[in-house]
Design a protein around this motif. Sequence first.
Motif, PDB file in Angstrom:
ATOM      1  N   LEU A  20      -2.612 -13.345  32.850  1.00  0.00           N
ATOM      2  CA  LEU A  20      -1.316 -13.251  33.540  1.00  0.00           C
ATOM      3  C   LEU A  20      -1.104 -14.367  34.565  1.00  0.00           C
ATOM      4  O   LEU A  20      -0.145 -14.324  35.339  1.00  0.00           O
ATOM      5  CB  LEU A  20      -1.195 -11.877  34.234  1.00  0.00           C
ATOM      6  N   LYS A  21      -1.970 -15.389  34.555  1.00  0.00           N
ATOM      7  CA  LYS A  21      -1.914 -16.428  35.589  1.00  0.00           C
ATOM      8  C   LYS A  21      -0.610 -17.229  35.569  1.00  0.00           C
ATOM      9  O   LYS A  21      -0.174 -17.732  36.595  1.00  0.00           O
ATOM     10  CB  LYS A  21      -3.127 -17.348  35.500  1.00  0.00           C
ATOM     11  N   ASP A  22       0.045 -17.326  34.446  1.00  0.00           N
ATOM     12  CA  ASP A  22       1.257 -18.134  34.352  1.00  0.00           C
ATOM     13  C   ASP A  22       2.547 -17.330  34.542  1.00  0.00           C
ATOM     14  O   ASP A  22       3.641 -17.889  34.407  1.00  0.00           O
ATOM     15  CB  ASP A  22       1.306 -18.847  32.992  1.00  0.00           C
ATOM     16  N   GLU A 154      14.688  -8.083  48.447  1.00  0.00           N
ATOM     17  CA  GLU A 154      13.636  -8.637  49.313  1.00  0.00           C
ATOM     18  C   GLU A 154      12.825  -7.532  49.990  1.00  0.00           C
ATOM     19  O   GLU A 154      11.649  -7.703  50.269  1.00  0.00           O
ATOM     20  CB  GLU A 154      14.228  -9.582  50.361  1.00  0.00           C
ATOM     21  N   LYS A 155      13.451  -6.412  50.228  1.00  0.00           N
ATOM     22  CA  LYS A 155      12.754  -5.300  50.892  1.00  0.00           C
ATOM     23  C   LYS A 155      11.780  -4.592  49.949  1.00  0.00           C
ATOM     24  O   LYS A 155      10.785  -4.019  50.367  1.00  0.00           O
ATOM     25  CB  LYS A 155      13.794  -4.316  51.434  1.00  0.00           C
ATOM     26  N   ILE A 156      12.069  -4.630  48.647  1.00  0.00           N
ATOM     27  CA  ILE A 156      11.276  -3.872  47.677  1.00  0.00           C
ATOM     28  C   ILE A 156      10.504  -4.777  46.715  1.00  0.00           C
ATOM     29  O   ILE A 156       9.761  -4.303  45.862  1.00  0.00           O
ATOM     30  CB  ILE A 156      12.198  -2.887  46.917  1.00  0.00           C
ATOM     31  N   LYS A 157      10.645  -6.093  46.884  1.00  0.00           N
ATOM     32  CA  LYS A 157      10.034  -7.062  45.974  1.00  0.00           C
ATOM     33  C   LYS A 157       8.531  -6.843  45.814  1.00  0.00           C
ATOM     34  O   LYS A 157       8.023  -6.795  44.684  1.00  0.00           O
ATOM     35  CB  LYS A 157      10.301  -8.475  46.476  1.00  0.00           C
ATOM     36  N   ASP A 158       7.793  -6.706  46.913  1.00  0.00           N
ATOM     37  CA  ASP A 158       6.333  -6.555  46.823  1.00  0.00           C
ATOM     38  C   ASP A 158       5.940  -5.311  46.025  1.00  0.00           C
ATOM     39  O   ASP A 158       4.987  -5.333  45.253  1.00  0.00           O
ATOM     40  CB  ASP A 158       5.700  -6.506  48.218  1.00  0.00           C
ATOM     41  N   GLN A 159       6.683  -4.240  46.212  1.00  0.00           N
ATOM     42  CA  GLN A 159       6.410  -3.003  45.462  1.00  0.00           C
ATOM     43  C   GLN A 159       6.659  -3.217  43.972  1.00  0.00           C
ATOM     44  O   GLN A 159       5.880  -2.760  43.130  1.00  0.00           O
ATOM     45  CB  GLN A 159       7.279  -1.868  45.992  1.00  0.00           C
ATOM     46  N   ILE A 160       7.742  -3.901  43.629  1.00  0.00           N
ATOM     47  CA  ILE A 160       8.060  -4.163  42.224  1.00  0.00           C
ATOM     48  C   ILE A 160       6.985  -5.039  41.592  1.00  0.00           C
ATOM     49  O   ILE A 160       6.514  -4.765  40.485  1.00  0.00           O
ATOM     50  CB  ILE A 160       9.454  -4.820  42.072  1.00  0.00           C
ATOM     51  N   VAL A 161       6.579  -6.103  42.309  1.00  0.00           N
ATOM     52  CA  VAL A 161       5.533  -6.994  41.792  1.00  0.00           C
ATOM     53  C   VAL A 161       4.247  -6.211  41.555  1.00  0.00           C
ATOM     54  O   VAL A 161       3.599  -6.345  40.510  1.00  0.00           O
ATOM     55  CB  VAL A 161       5.297  -8.191  42.745  1.00  0.00           C
ATOM     56  N   ASP A 162       3.890  -5.357  42.511  1.00  0.00           N
ATOM     57  CA  ASP A 162       2.672  -4.548  42.368  1.00  0.00           C
ATOM     58  C   ASP A 162       2.747  -3.646  41.132  1.00  0.00           C
ATOM     59  O   ASP A 162       1.801  -3.562  40.345  1.00  0.00           O
ATOM     60  CB  ASP A 162       2.464  -3.718  43.641  1.00  0.00           C
ATOM     61  N   GLN A 165       2.471  -5.834  37.965  1.00  0.00           N
ATOM     62  CA  GLN A 165       1.112  -6.312  37.744  1.00  0.00           C
ATOM     63  C   GLN A 165       0.237  -5.210  37.145  1.00  0.00           C
ATOM     64  O   GLN A 165      -0.559  -5.466  36.242  1.00  0.00           O
ATOM     65  CB  GLN A 165       0.508  -6.838  39.049  1.00  0.00           C
ATOM     66  N   LYS A 166       0.402  -3.989  37.629  1.00  0.00           N
ATOM     67  CA  LYS A 166      -0.373  -2.866  37.081  1.00  0.00           C
ATOM     68  C   LYS A 166       0.027  -2.597  35.630  1.00  0.00           C
ATOM     69  O   LYS A 166      -0.831  -2.435  34.765  1.00  0.00           O
ATOM     70  CB  LYS A 166      -0.164  -1.615  37.935  1.00  0.00           C
ATOM     71  N   GLN A 167       1.346  -2.535  35.390  1.00  0.00           N
ATOM     72  CA  GLN A 167       1.826  -2.240  34.031  1.00  0.00           C
ATOM     73  C   GLN A 167       1.426  -3.330  33.046  1.00  0.00           C
ATOM     74  O   GLN A 167       0.899  -3.047  31.963  1.00  0.00           O
ATOM     75  CB  GLN A 167       3.353  -2.097  34.031  1.00  0.00           C
ATOM     76  N   MET A 168       1.671  -4.579  33.411  1.00  0.00           N
ATOM     77  CA  MET A 168       1.383  -5.682  32.506  1.00  0.00           C
ATOM     78  C   MET A 168      -0.125  -5.856  32.324  1.00  0.00           C
ATOM     79  O   MET A 168      -0.594  -6.153  31.232  1.00  0.00           O
ATOM     80  CB  MET A 168       2.036  -6.972  33.002  1.00  0.00           C
ATOM     81  N   GLY A 169      -0.878  -5.643  33.395  1.00  0.00           N
ATOM     82  CA  GLY A 169      -2.337  -5.726  33.304  1.00  0.00           C
ATOM     83  C   GLY A 169      -2.890  -4.669  32.365  1.00  0.00           C
ATOM     84  O   GLY A 169      -3.755  -4.943  31.528  1.00  0.00           O
TER      85      GLY A 169
END
Length: 193
Positions: A20-22, A154-162, A165-169
Amino acid sequence: MVYKRRIMEDYRRKYIRRELKDVNWDKTAREAYSVQKSQYMTEETVSASHILIKTGKDVRQDEEALALANELRKRAINGESFDELARQYSEDPSAAGNAGNLGFFKRGQMVKPFEEAAFGMQEQGAISEVVESPFGYHIIQYHSRRPPEQIPFEKIKDQIVDELQKQMGAQVWQDKIIRIRSAGDIEVNEDAL
């Protein structure tokens, strides 16, 4: 066995990170946000105050509590200060300090009969009928409502990324497991293990 699990978990993390590095996480999160906007909403909330009249063996009989609650409701409707009535009569331990003001609350935070009455009110300053709950009898004064609102990206971005990352991982790892299990020419090197 613990050591083997630790090695396997370390391998799994490194493999997923490499695969997932790219990924452009900002762009992927924005796409997920725009597709699932309804998932990123605040809940409807209501602001209200209440007067609680408790019932039970240690306090008073049910009929007496209901009569007192009805009397206090009439007094509030006739113009007496709800705050002062709450301070003087409410048996909610916090009422002396906050005049029965519960602030904003969402569905699921209050007992069902109380919640239904509070969320059913619309007019600022309205006084409810007497509401029975497991705690006793309540008189509710409605203050205001906050409808659901879109949470800014912007307020929820970090939660969405997290979450992504879990789902895609998990998907990357699952795909690898399926490929390994589907391969017919697997040989296990017992010595290496």
